[in-house]
Design a protein around this motif. Structure first.
Motif, PDB file in Angstrom:
ATOM      1  N   GLN A  10       0.834  -1.202   0.000  1.00  0.00           N
ATOM      2  CA  GLN A  10       0.000   0.000   0.000  1.00  0.00           C
ATOM      3  C   GLN A  10       0.871   1.255   0.000  1.00  0.00           C
ATOM      4  O   GLN A  10       0.572   2.220  -0.706  1.00  0.00           O
ATOM      5  CB  GLN A  10      -0.944  -0.006   1.201  1.00  0.00           C
ATOM      6  N   SER A  11       1.940   1.258   0.778  1.00  0.00           N
ATOM      7  CA  SER A  11       2.847   2.411   0.815  1.00  0.00           C
ATOM      8  C   SER A  11       3.507   2.625  -0.540  1.00  0.00           C
ATOM      9  O   SER A  11       3.627   3.762  -1.009  1.00  0.00           O
ATOM     10  CB  SER A  11       3.921   2.217   1.880  1.00  0.00           C
ATOM     11  N   GLN A  14       0.944   4.178  -2.891  1.00  0.00           N
ATOM     12  CA  GLN A  14       0.734   5.587  -2.567  1.00  0.00           C
ATOM     13  C   GLN A  14       1.918   6.435  -3.014  1.00  0.00           C
ATOM     14  O   GLN A  14       1.737   7.506  -3.591  1.00  0.00           O
ATOM     15  CB  GLN A  14       0.505   5.770  -1.068  1.00  0.00           C
ATOM     16  N   GLU A  17       1.868   6.739  -6.841  1.00  0.00           N
ATOM     17  CA  GLU A  17       0.829   7.649  -7.324  1.00  0.00           C
ATOM     18  C   GLU A  17       1.218   9.113  -7.137  1.00  0.00           C
ATOM     19  O   GLU A  17       0.873   9.955  -7.953  1.00  0.00           O
ATOM     20  CB  GLU A  17      -0.496   7.376  -6.606  1.00  0.00           C
ATOM     21  N   LYS A  18       1.957   9.413  -6.095  1.00  0.00           N
ATOM     22  CA  LYS A  18       2.350  10.795  -5.820  1.00  0.00           C
ATOM     23  C   LYS A  18       3.658  11.187  -6.497  1.00  0.00           C
ATOM     24  O   LYS A  18       4.024  12.350  -6.489  1.00  0.00           O
ATOM     25  CB  LYS A  18       2.461  11.010  -4.309  1.00  0.00           C
ATOM     26  N   VAL A  68      -3.536  12.347  -8.582  1.00  0.00           N
ATOM     27  CA  VAL A  68      -3.331  12.832  -7.218  1.00  0.00           C
ATOM     28  C   VAL A  68      -3.306  14.347  -7.244  1.00  0.00           C
ATOM     29  O   VAL A  68      -2.626  14.942  -8.074  1.00  0.00           O
ATOM     30  CB  VAL A  68      -1.991  12.287  -6.649  1.00  0.00           C
ATOM     31  N   LEU A 149       1.222  10.054   5.754  1.00  0.00           N
ATOM     32  CA  LEU A 149       2.102   9.987   4.587  1.00  0.00           C
ATOM     33  C   LEU A 149       2.353  11.406   4.100  1.00  0.00           C
ATOM     34  O   LEU A 149       1.401  12.167   3.882  1.00  0.00           O
ATOM     35  CB  LEU A 149       1.469   9.147   3.483  1.00  0.00           C
ATOM     36  N   GLU A 151       4.632  14.101   1.408  1.00  0.00           N
ATOM     37  CA  GLU A 151       5.262  14.161   0.101  1.00  0.00           C
ATOM     38  C   GLU A 151       6.600  14.883   0.178  1.00  0.00           C
ATOM     39  O   GLU A 151       6.835  15.660   1.099  1.00  0.00           O
ATOM     40  CB  GLU A 151       4.363  14.915  -0.877  1.00  0.00           C
TER      41      GLU A 151
END
Length: 163
Positions: A10-11, A14, A17-18, A68, A149, A151
């Motif tokens: 999952q990490s 994520q 995607e970013k 995103v 989380l 960025e």
């Protein structure tokens, strides 16, 4: 190091995607993870060694990456006073305010910090980076929540310099 947990997957998704990456292909033991932002590409995920709580799919799945939203570069749309320091995330990862669960936080709003004071940890795939203040002053804002989380280059702390 052949097993990858559901949280790790999952990490990774994520973070992908970013990121500005177009594709990512990870093979770890019998786990094969392929992600692509190209809608015409065949995005494939095979989780044959995932944690027992996640059943391994019997076929390859096609999943388009979701767009995103980019956060406002200034925290909460506020103006940063001249001379104040905005401490930003050095990388993508999970933001931790304490060195371990149940331990006291590294810092709080109103705390005095030195240039080498530890402010938080940023964790990516079990690798932890210690973020230091880099200046002397007082913590005036903490923008991220513990366990959130964050960025790359996301504002995390606002420090007012010593007078």
């Amino acid at each position: 190091m052949g097993n990858i947990s559901t949280n790790d997957i999952q990490s990774l998704i994520q973070l992908f995607e970013k990121s500005d990456w177009r594709e990512m292909h990870l093979i770890l033991g019998e786990t094969d993870l392929f992600l692509s932002k190209d809608r015409n590409a065949q995005t494939q995920i095979s989780l044959t060694t995932a944690a027992p709580s996640v059943p391994a799919p019997s076929h390859r799945a096609s999943v388009p990456a979701t767009p995103v939203e980019t956060p406002d570069p200034k925290p909460h749309g506020s103006k940063i006073p001249a001379g104040w320091t905005l401490v930003k995330a050095p990388s993508l990862g999970t933001f931790y305010r304490a060195p371990k669960p149940g331990a006291p936080m590294f810092t709080e709003i109103g705390a005095q910090v030195a240039a080498d004071s530890e402010l938080c940890l940023i964790e990516v795939m079990k690798l932890f980076t210690t973020l230091r203040a880099g200046t002397h002053g007082t913590i005036r804002e903490i923008y991220a929540k513990d366990g959130e989380l964050v960025e790359f280059d996301q504002p995390l702390f606002l420090i007012e310099p010593d007078a």
